[in-house]
Design a protein around this motif. Structure first.
Motif, short mmCIF file in Angstrom:
data_model
loop_
_atom_site.label_atom_id
_atom_site.label_comp_id
_atom_site.label_asym_id
_atom_site.label_seq_id
_atom_site.Cartn_x
_atom_site.Cartn_y
_atom_site.Cartn_z
N ILE A 1 -8.78 102.34 64.17
CA ILE A 1 -7.92 101.22 64.55
C ILE A 1 -8.37 100.65 65.90
O ILE A 1 -8.52 99.44 66.06
CB ILE A 1 -6.43 101.66 64.60
CG1 ILE A 1 -5.92 101.94 63.19
CG2 ILE A 1 -5.58 100.61 65.31
CD1 ILE A 1 -4.61 102.72 63.14
N PHE B 1 -3.31 93.53 60.76
CA PHE B 1 -3.02 94.66 59.88
C PHE B 1 -1.90 94.19 58.97
O PHE B 1 -0.83 93.79 59.45
CB PHE B 1 -2.61 95.89 60.70
CG PHE B 1 -3.74 96.47 61.49
CD1 PHE B 1 -4.52 97.49 60.96
CD2 PHE B 1 -4.04 95.99 62.74
CE1 PHE B 1 -5.58 98.03 61.69
CE2 PHE B 1 -5.10 96.51 63.48
CZ PHE B 1 -5.87 97.54 62.94
N VAL C 1 -3.39 97.69 54.81
CA VAL C 1 -2.86 99.03 55.08
C VAL C 1 -2.50 99.78 53.79
O VAL C 1 -2.34 101.00 53.81
CB VAL C 1 -1.62 98.98 56.01
CG1 VAL C 1 -2.00 98.39 57.36
CG2 VAL C 1 -0.46 98.22 55.38
N ILE D 1 -1.34 102.79 62.53
CA ILE D 1 -1.16 101.54 63.28
C ILE D 1 0.22 101.49 63.91
O ILE D 1 0.41 100.95 64.99
CB ILE D 1 -1.43 100.30 62.39
CG1 ILE D 1 -1.50 99.03 63.25
CG2 ILE D 1 -0.40 100.14 61.29
CD1 ILE D 1 -2.60 99.01 64.27
#
Length: 107
Positions: free
Chosen positions: A8, A20, A55, A65
């Motif tokens: 990330i 994201f 995701v 995240i």
């Protein structure tokens, strides 16, 4: 830092705009992610230049995240390494003109 956190961090720091989200720019998989893409388009961003991270394809990223940003929801927008927020914050910033300034490097 976990592998997901490292991944990330690299994504956020190596791309000007990272979103994201659930799905991708062409096919958002939830209303909030779709709205985030529409807001970016309204700011004049070519969504082909946005690094989108689905995701739903990686549970480590999906949970990671939330830890990385200390923000509980998806989508999450990063511009030039800085966490901006989710679709509600994006909308507020867009309406005030602030998001366009951040994206265009004027803020």
């Amino acid at each position: 830092m976990s592998d997901a956190q490292t991944q990330i961090d690299q994504l956020v720091k190596s791309n000007d705009i990272v979103l994201f989200m659930k799905g991708n720019a062409s096919f958002p998989m939830c209303g909030f992610s779709g709205r985030a893409i529409q807001i970016l388009k309204a700011c004049g961003v070519d969504t082909k230049t946005v690094k989108t991270v689905n995701v739903l394809e990686d549970e480590g990223i999906r949970q990671g995240i939330k830890t990385y940003s200390s923000w509980p929801t998806i989508p999450q927008l990063y511009v030039k390494g800085e966490f901006i927020g989710g679709s509600d914050i994006m909308m507020e910033m867009y309406e005030s003109g602030e998001l366009q300034q951040v994206i265009n490097g004027q803020a």
